[in-house]
Motif scaffolding. Sequence first.
Motif, PDB file in Angstrom:
ATOM      1  N   HIS A  98     104.124  38.471  43.348  1.00  0.00           N
ATOM      2  CA  HIS A  98     105.147  37.871  42.409  1.00  0.00           C
ATOM      3  C   HIS A  98     105.754  39.003  41.253  1.00  0.00           C
ATOM      4  CE1 HIS A  98     102.241  38.160  38.823  1.00  0.00           C
ATOM      5  NE2 HIS A  98     101.480  37.873  39.942  1.00  0.00           N
TER       6      HIS A  98
ATOM      7  N   GLU B  67     104.770  32.567  39.427  1.00  0.00           N
ATOM      8  CA  GLU B  67     103.383  32.741  39.508  1.00  0.00           C
ATOM      9  C   GLU B  67     102.625  32.295  38.327  1.00  0.00           C
ATOM     10  OE1 GLU B  67     100.955  34.896  38.756  1.00  0.00           O
ATOM     11  OE2 GLU B  67      99.375  34.157  40.221  1.00  0.00           O
TER      12      GLU B  67
ATOM     13  N   HIS C 177      97.151  43.075  45.533  1.00  0.00           N
ATOM     14  CA  HIS C 177      97.169  42.817  43.987  1.00  0.00           C
ATOM     15  C   HIS C 177      96.081  43.703  43.310  1.00  0.00           C
ATOM     16  CE1 HIS C 177      97.433  40.316  40.358  1.00  0.00           C
ATOM     17  NE2 HIS C 177      98.416  39.674  41.176  1.00  0.00           N
TER      18      HIS C 177
ATOM     19  N   GLY D 223      93.983  33.516  40.043  1.00  0.00           N
ATOM     20  CA  GLY D 223      94.473  32.831  40.638  1.00  0.00           C
ATOM     21  C   GLY D 223      95.894  33.585  41.440  1.00  0.00           C
ATOM     22  N   HIS D 224      96.248  33.279  42.621  1.00  0.00           N
ATOM     23  CA  HIS D 224      97.336  34.076  43.204  1.00  0.00           C
ATOM     24  C   HIS D 224      97.861  33.027  44.215  1.00  0.00           C
ATOM     25  CE1 HIS D 224      95.688  37.749  41.851  1.00  0.00           C
ATOM     26  NE2 HIS D 224      94.453  37.318  42.106  1.00  0.00           N
TER      27      HIS D 224
END
Length: 410
Positions: free
Chosen positions: A83, A128, A190, A357-358
Motif C-alpha cells: 500500500h 491499508e 514489508h 496488520g497487512h
Amino acid sequence: MADVTIDEQRFRQRFDEFNEIGATDAGGVDRPTLSDENKAARDTLVEWFREAELDVRIDEMGNIFGRREGRDPDASTVLFGSHVDSQYNGGRYDGVVGVLGALEAIEALTDAGIETDRPLEIVAWSNEEGVRFQPDMLGSGVYTGVFDLEYAYRREDKDGKRFGDELERIGYKGEDPCEPGDLHCYFELHVEQGPFLEQADLSVGVVEGVFGFSWMNVAFEGQANHAGPTPMTMRRDAFVATADVTKAVREITATEGTDLVGTVGSVDVWPNSINVIPERVEFTIDCRSYDNAVVDAAVERVQDEIAWAAEREGLEYEFEEIMRVDADPFDDECIETVAEAADEAGCEYTRLVSGAGHDANYLNKIAPTSMIFVPSVDGISHRESEYTEWEDVVTGAEVLLRAVRKQATA
Ligand code: HGY
Ligand code: MN
Ligand code: MN
Ligand code: MN
C-alpha cells in the motif's frame, strides 16, 4: 539467478522521488488515504506502472493493479504488492517498500527478458492504514469479500466526508469490479515495524502469519460543567472513565506469558476546555494477539471495564467493535518459497509472525499467501523517523523477485 538483478539505482531513485510527495520537514511523509498527496502518489504509480509496460487497471475501491501476461493464458496469477497510503506524519518505508519493490521486481524480469508461465500482477491497495477512514485494509477487504463495496463507500472521516465521494474526487473510483481474479498466490514485502530482526542481526524475516486484532470505538457521555464551583461529588466526568479504561487496557495486556498488546491511540474530548468538565470522550482501543482466543477474552474484559467505569462515574456509553480480523497462519508452500528465495539470495533469515496488520491478512483468506520482512532500525514505525537500511530494502526486493519467479514458473 544471476540472469536477473534488482536495478538498485533505479529503485533508489524511485523511492526517493516517490517520498518527496507529502514529505514532512521531519523526514517522514503525510499521505493519508484519498488526500491530495495520496492522489499525487497514485498518479506517480500509474505513470511508472505504464512505463514498465504493465496493463494498468483501477478497481471500484481505487486499488491500482499493474499486470504482465505469462506464457500460459490459462494460468492463475501471481499477485504481489502492498500500500502507499500513510499514517498522518508517518514513515517513508511502511507499504512503499512493498509496492516499489514489486514494481522493481517485475521490471527487472522484463529487462532481463525473462518470461514466466503465470501472469504477474502488482498491486497498491487502498486505505491499508485506516487512520482517516476506519477500518484499515479496506481496499483489500472489499477485494477479498470481507467488506461490501457500499459499506466501504459509506465510511466517513472525522469531517463527515465519505470514502466513496473522496475516491471520486481524486479520480480513482475505478470501473473494474473490486473482486479477486484467478489467483495462484500472493506475496507482500514489508518493513517489520518491530525490533526483532535488528536485535537478531538478521536481514530477512520469513513471515508465517499475522496477529489477529480488534479495533473498538468507545464513547463516554457525562455532563459538562464549570471546573471551579462544581463539587467533586456532583461530577460526571467522561475523561475520568476514559482514563480508568486506558489503565485497565494496560493491566489486561501486561499479563505475563501472552503476546497480547493493547493501545488507546485516538482520543477526542468535548468541549476540550481547561475549565470545563469533559462532557463527551470518543476513543479507540486496538487489541492484538497471535492467539484468537486471547483477543476474544481481551475484548470481553475491555467491555466489562467500560461498563464498570461508566457506572462508577454515572455516564452513558457507546461501544462498537468496528473490525475483527483473525490470526490465520500463512500458506506452508508460500512460506517455504520465501525461505528458499532467501536462502538462494544468500540471506541470514528467520521465521516470525507479524504484530502489524497487512493486506496479506485478507489475501490469506482467498489465496496461498506469505510475506517477506526487512528490518526496521530501532524497531520504529508509524513515525517520521521510521528507517530501514537501503541494502536491506534491496535484499527484500531480491527475495521477493525470486519468490515470485518460483511461483510463476510452473
Ligand atoms: O494497524 C496496522 O497494523 C496496519 O498498519 N494498518
Ligand atoms: Mn503497512
Ligand atoms: Mn502501517
Ligand atoms: Mn499494515
